[in-house]
Every structure is written in structure tokens, then in C-alpha cells.
Scaffold this motif. Structure first.
Motif, PDB file in Angstrom:
ATOM      1  N   PRO A  11      -0.685   8.201   4.690  1.00 33.61           N
ATOM      2  CA  PRO A  11       0.266   7.345   4.093  1.00 33.61           C
ATOM      3  C   PRO A  11       1.385   6.893   4.679  1.00 33.61           C
ATOM      4  O   PRO A  11       1.702   7.430   5.845  1.00 33.61           O
ATOM      5  CB  PRO A  11       0.784   8.551   3.058  1.00 33.61           C
ATOM      6  CG  PRO A  11       0.638   9.854   3.811  1.00 33.61           C
ATOM      7  CD  PRO A  11      -0.421   9.691   4.534  1.00 33.61           C
ATOM      8  N   ALA A  12       1.700   5.736   4.607  1.00 33.35           N
ATOM      9  CA  ALA A  12       2.816   4.849   5.218  1.00 33.35           C
ATOM     10  C   ALA A  12       3.914   4.160   4.411  1.00 33.35           C
ATOM     11  O   ALA A  12       3.728   4.235   3.060  1.00 33.35           O
ATOM     12  CB  ALA A  12       2.055   3.850   5.836  1.00 33.35           C
ATOM     13  N   ILE A  13       4.800   3.756   5.060  1.00 31.66           N
ATOM     14  CA  ILE A  13       5.864   2.885   4.318  1.00 31.66           C
ATOM     15  C   ILE A  13       5.691   1.518   4.794  1.00 31.66           C
ATOM     16  O   ILE A  13       5.728   1.040   5.837  1.00 31.66           O
ATOM     17  CB  ILE A  13       7.373   3.596   4.885  1.00 31.66           C
ATOM     18  CG1 ILE A  13       7.371   4.911   4.700  1.00 31.66           C
ATOM     19  CG2 ILE A  13       8.545   2.849   4.173  1.00 31.66           C
ATOM     20  CD1 ILE A  13       8.460   5.583   5.790  1.00 31.66           C
ATOM     21  N   PHE A  14       5.363   0.749   3.597  1.00 37.12           N
ATOM     22  CA  PHE A  14       5.122  -0.430   3.723  1.00 37.12           C
ATOM     23  C   PHE A  14       6.215  -1.441   3.387  1.00 37.12           C
ATOM     24  O   PHE A  14       7.057  -1.242   2.238  1.00 37.12           O
ATOM     25  CB  PHE A  14       3.960  -0.908   2.654  1.00 37.12           C
ATOM     26  CG  PHE A  14       2.445  -0.514   3.278  1.00 37.12           C
ATOM     27  CD1 PHE A  14       1.922  -1.227   3.979  1.00 37.12           C
ATOM     28  CD2 PHE A  14       2.324   0.606   2.625  1.00 37.12           C
ATOM     29  CE1 PHE A  14       0.473  -0.849   4.440  1.00 37.12           C
ATOM     30  CE2 PHE A  14       0.883   1.119   3.278  1.00 37.12           C
ATOM     31  CZ  PHE A  14       0.361   0.388   3.962  1.00 37.12           C
ATOM     32  N   ALA A  15       6.652  -2.164   4.218  1.00 40.08           N
ATOM     33  CA  ALA A  15       8.094  -2.826   4.163  1.00 40.08           C
ATOM     34  C   ALA A  15       8.105  -4.377   4.119  1.00 40.08           C
ATOM     35  O   ALA A  15       7.169  -4.982   4.912  1.00 40.08           O
ATOM     36  CB  ALA A  15       9.004  -2.583   5.425  1.00 40.08           C
ATOM     37  N   PHE A  16       8.774  -5.141   3.328  1.00 40.08           N
ATOM     38  CA  PHE A  16       8.843  -6.544   3.235  1.00 40.08           C
ATOM     39  C   PHE A  16      10.083  -6.897   2.905  1.00 40.08           C
ATOM     40  O   PHE A  16      10.709  -6.343   2.288  1.00 40.08           O
ATOM     41  CB  PHE A  16       7.522  -6.878   2.185  1.00 40.08           C
ATOM     42  CG  PHE A  16       7.790  -6.178   0.846  1.00 40.08           C
ATOM     43  CD1 PHE A  16       8.222  -6.301   0.171  1.00 40.08           C
ATOM     44  CD2 PHE A  16       6.994  -4.989   0.728  1.00 40.08           C
ATOM     45  CE1 PHE A  16       8.401  -5.555  -1.230  1.00 40.08           C
ATOM     46  CE2 PHE A  16       6.772  -4.062  -0.094  1.00 40.08           C
ATOM     47  CZ  PHE A  16       7.671  -4.494  -1.047  1.00 40.08           C
ATOM     48  N   ARG A  70      -8.853   3.911  -4.177  1.00 41.92           N
ATOM     49  CA  ARG A  70      -8.550   5.209  -3.554  1.00 41.92           C
ATOM     50  C   ARG A  70      -6.987   5.063  -2.692  1.00 41.92           C
ATOM     51  O   ARG A  70      -6.762   6.103  -2.495  1.00 41.92           O
ATOM     52  CB  ARG A  70      -9.581   5.777  -2.504  1.00 41.92           C
ATOM     53  CG  ARG A  70     -10.173   4.834  -1.258  1.00 41.92           C
ATOM     54  CD  ARG A  70     -11.186   5.459  -0.638  1.00 41.92           C
ATOM     55  NE  ARG A  70     -11.710   4.563   0.550  1.00 41.92           N
ATOM     56  CZ  ARG A  70     -11.008   4.732   1.648  1.00 41.92           C
ATOM     57  NH1 ARG A  70     -10.175   5.260   2.024  1.00 41.92           N
ATOM     58  NH2 ARG A  70     -11.713   3.737   2.456  1.00 41.92           N
ATOM     59  N   TYR A  71      -6.741   3.939  -2.761  1.00 42.69           N
ATOM     60  CA  TYR A  71      -5.429   3.591  -1.971  1.00 42.69           C
ATOM     61  C   TYR A  71      -4.317   4.064  -2.912  1.00 42.69           C
ATOM     62  O   TYR A  71      -4.486   3.294  -3.908  1.00 42.69           O
ATOM     63  CB  TYR A  71      -5.112   2.369  -1.186  1.00 42.69           C
ATOM     64  CG  TYR A  71      -6.049   2.016  -0.067  1.00 42.69           C
ATOM     65  CD1 TYR A  71      -6.665   3.058   0.696  1.00 42.69           C
ATOM     66  CD2 TYR A  71      -6.123   0.694   0.310  1.00 42.69           C
ATOM     67  CE1 TYR A  71      -7.448   2.822   1.660  1.00 42.69           C
ATOM     68  CE2 TYR A  71      -6.942   0.457   1.370  1.00 42.69           C
ATOM     69  CZ  TYR A  71      -7.532   1.409   2.337  1.00 42.69           C
ATOM     70  OH  TYR A  71      -8.313   1.134   3.273  1.00 42.69           O
ATOM     71  N   LYS A  72      -3.400   5.027  -2.654  1.00 43.49           N
ATOM     72  CA  LYS A  72      -2.411   5.347  -3.734  1.00 43.49           C
ATOM     73  C   LYS A  72      -1.181   4.683  -3.379  1.00 43.49           C
ATOM     74  O   LYS A  72      -0.877   4.742  -1.986  1.00 43.49           O
ATOM     75  CB  LYS A  72      -2.361   6.761  -3.919  1.00 43.49           C
ATOM     76  CG  LYS A  72      -3.572   7.498  -4.742  1.00 43.49           C
ATOM     77  CD  LYS A  72      -3.370   8.897  -4.681  1.00 43.49           C
ATOM     78  CE  LYS A  72      -3.184   9.579  -3.557  1.00 43.49           C
ATOM     79  NZ  LYS A  72      -2.830  10.969  -3.819  1.00 43.49           N
ATOM     80  N   ALA A  73      -0.311   4.183  -4.176  1.00 42.51           N
ATOM     81  CA  ALA A  73       1.070   3.232  -3.659  1.00 42.51           C
ATOM     82  C   ALA A  73       1.855   3.549  -4.669  1.00 42.51           C
ATOM     83  O   ALA A  73       1.481   3.577  -6.131  1.00 42.51           O
ATOM     84  CB  ALA A  73       0.714   2.007  -3.247  1.00 42.51           C
ATOM     85  N   ARG A  74       3.095   3.677  -4.444  1.00 42.67           N
ATOM     86  CA  ARG A  74       4.238   3.649  -5.664  1.00 42.67           C
ATOM     87  C   ARG A  74       5.224   2.810  -4.743  1.00 42.67           C
ATOM     88  O   ARG A  74       5.633   2.731  -3.415  1.00 42.67           O
ATOM     89  CB  ARG A  74       4.994   5.121  -5.584  1.00 42.67           C
ATOM     90  CG  ARG A  74       3.854   5.873  -6.424  1.00 42.67           C
ATOM     91  CD  ARG A  74       4.331   7.383  -6.676  1.00 42.67           C
ATOM     92  NE  ARG A  74       5.578   7.070  -7.664  1.00 42.67           N
ATOM     93  CZ  ARG A  74       6.374   8.203  -8.055  1.00 42.67           C
ATOM     94  NH1 ARG A  74       6.283   9.299  -7.174  1.00 42.67           N
ATOM     95  NH2 ARG A  74       7.226   8.235  -8.786  1.00 42.67           N
TER      96      ARG A  74
END
Length: 237
Positions: A51-56, A72-76
Motif C-alpha cells: 500500500p502506498a500514498i498516492f498524491a496529486f 484487488r487494488y484497495k484505495a480510500r
């Protein structure tokens, strides 16, 4: 009249209707734009890091739910508790993205607008193996990265993945974040240059250096995304 409009926008029925319509419009935009990826193997590079922190950047975020290309990729995603946030939350959940409600970065003042609770929830989310996505801007200061996301990476031990998405056809608003509304039937670009790791023992100087690196990386990714499409970026607006 203003009170009537405000009350209408606060209606749960109106909020849900707007959120659902926004989600389906964005799905249509995604399906009718032909996207390229920079680097071409961006998913192969990212997958071992999750899991990673996606920044934009704020205002360039409407198509970001579609980076989740496998079930299967989980994201919030972190969404503010402001009224406008309700529309965004409904749209995100319609597109298969969970939500965390709270404030963004206020120069590290997470006590505002439920920020402490949201920060803790983001840490727990990452610990549970779920990705977290959030805008990197300091509120109302376009293209200025805050320390909040750096603090999250330090606390969680997870990497930051800065990226940018752009389309060749769009409408750009003249507001603080130069919001870009993506349009269908064009080309698109997704650019992710590199990940950023924050050491658990990072001091104030290191944190500031990494904050600046994040800001520079997001600006470069955004510039490259628009350049690949032959269109002016938000910094040229």
C-alpha cells in the motif's frame, strides 16, 4: 434566494443525484479518452510498493479514481467535510473508492476540521494494506505542497507516489486551483515519475526538503502530462 439554493444543495437527494451523475460522467470521459502511461510500465513499478500514498494536485483530480485498474487494488481517498465534499464522496464511492472524511493540510495543524481523526484513519488504512489517495496542496494555495502528506509517510512508513493525469480536451476554470474539467473523445496521459520515501527519524530539515521534492515532482509530472498532449498546463493558465 441564496438560502433556498444553500438548502437545496444540502438536500441528501440532490447531493446523491449530483454525485452519481458526476461519477457516470467521469466514467464516460475515461472510456472515451485514449490514455498513454509514462513510464509505460508504471503499474509494474508501483505494484511492489503498495500500500502506498498516492498524491496529486487539487483541481487536477477528477480522473484519479481510474488509476485503480484492478478490483484487488484497495484505495480510500481523503475528502473534506465541507458541503462540496459530499458530492465528491458520493462520486468516489460510486467509482469504487472508499472515503476518509476530514481536513487536508493546514501547515500541519491537523486539529482543524477533524484532521486528527482523519490522519489516524489514514495511518490505520495503510496498515491494513489499503492505499490512500489525497491532494498534496496546502488549502487555497495552488501547487504548494503541505507537510501533512510528508508526516503521513513518516508515520506510516509507506512511500508517496506522486502522479498527474491530463486530457487533451478540457475546460479550465479561473479559480484558485485552476480546476480542470476533463472532456470526452480525446487523448489522455498518466505520468508518475518516482516514489518518495520519508525516513521514520526524519527531522524538520529533512521533512522540508522532502516536501519541496514532492512539490517539484508533482509540478514536473503535471508539466510532462500536458506536454505529451500538446496542451498548456494549469501553470500557464
Amino acid at each position: 434566494m441564496k438560502k433556498l439554493l444553500r438548502n437545496t444543495l444540502r438536500s441528501s437527494f440532490v447531493q446523491r443525484a449530483v454525485g452519481v451523475l458526476a461519477a457516470e460522467y467521469l466514467r464516460f470521459v475515461w472510456r472515451t479518452n485514449r490514455f498513454t502511461f509514462d513510464p509505460p510500465d508504471v503499474y509494474e513499478r508501483v505494484e511492489p510498493q503498495i500500500p502506498a500514498i498516492f498524491a496529486f494536485w487539487h483541481g487536477q483530480h477528477f480522473l484519479t479514481p481510474f488509476i485503480k485498474n484492478k478490483d484487488r487494488y484497495k484505495a480510500r481517498v481523503l475528502i473534506s467535510r465541507h458541503r462540496d465534499g459530499e458530492f465528491n464522496a458520493i462520486a468516489a464511492e460510486r467509482l469504487g473508492i472508499g472515503t476518509i472524511r476530514g481536513s487536508g493540510d493546514h501547515g500541519g495543524a491537523f486539529h482543524r476540521k477533524g484532521g486528527v481523526g482523519a490522519f489516524k484513519e489514514m495511518v490505520r488504512t495503510l496498515q491494513d494494506g489499503c492505499n490512500v489517495a489525497l491532494t498534496a496542496d496546502v488549502p487555497k494555495r495552488s501547487r504548494v505542497a503541505g507537510l501533512g502528506i510528508i508526516m503521513l509517510a513518516r508515520e506510516s512508513g509507506r512511500p508517496i507516489m506522486p502522479f498527474a493525469m491530463a486530457t487533451s480536451r478540457f475546460v479550465r476554470l479561473k479559480n484558485w486551483d485552476r480546476t480542470t474539467i476533463n472532456l470526452p473523445f480525446g487523448r489522455g496521459a498518466l505520468v508518475g515519475i518516482k516514489e518518495i520515501h520519508v525516513p521514520a527519524d526524519a527531522d524538520a530539515a529533512t521533512m522540508e526538503a522532502l516536501r519541496q521534492e514532492l512539490e517539484d515532482t508533482l509540478n514536473e509530472a503535471t508539466r510532462r502530462a500536458y506536454a505529451q498532449l500538446g496542451r498548456p498546463g494549469p501553470e500557464d493558465a
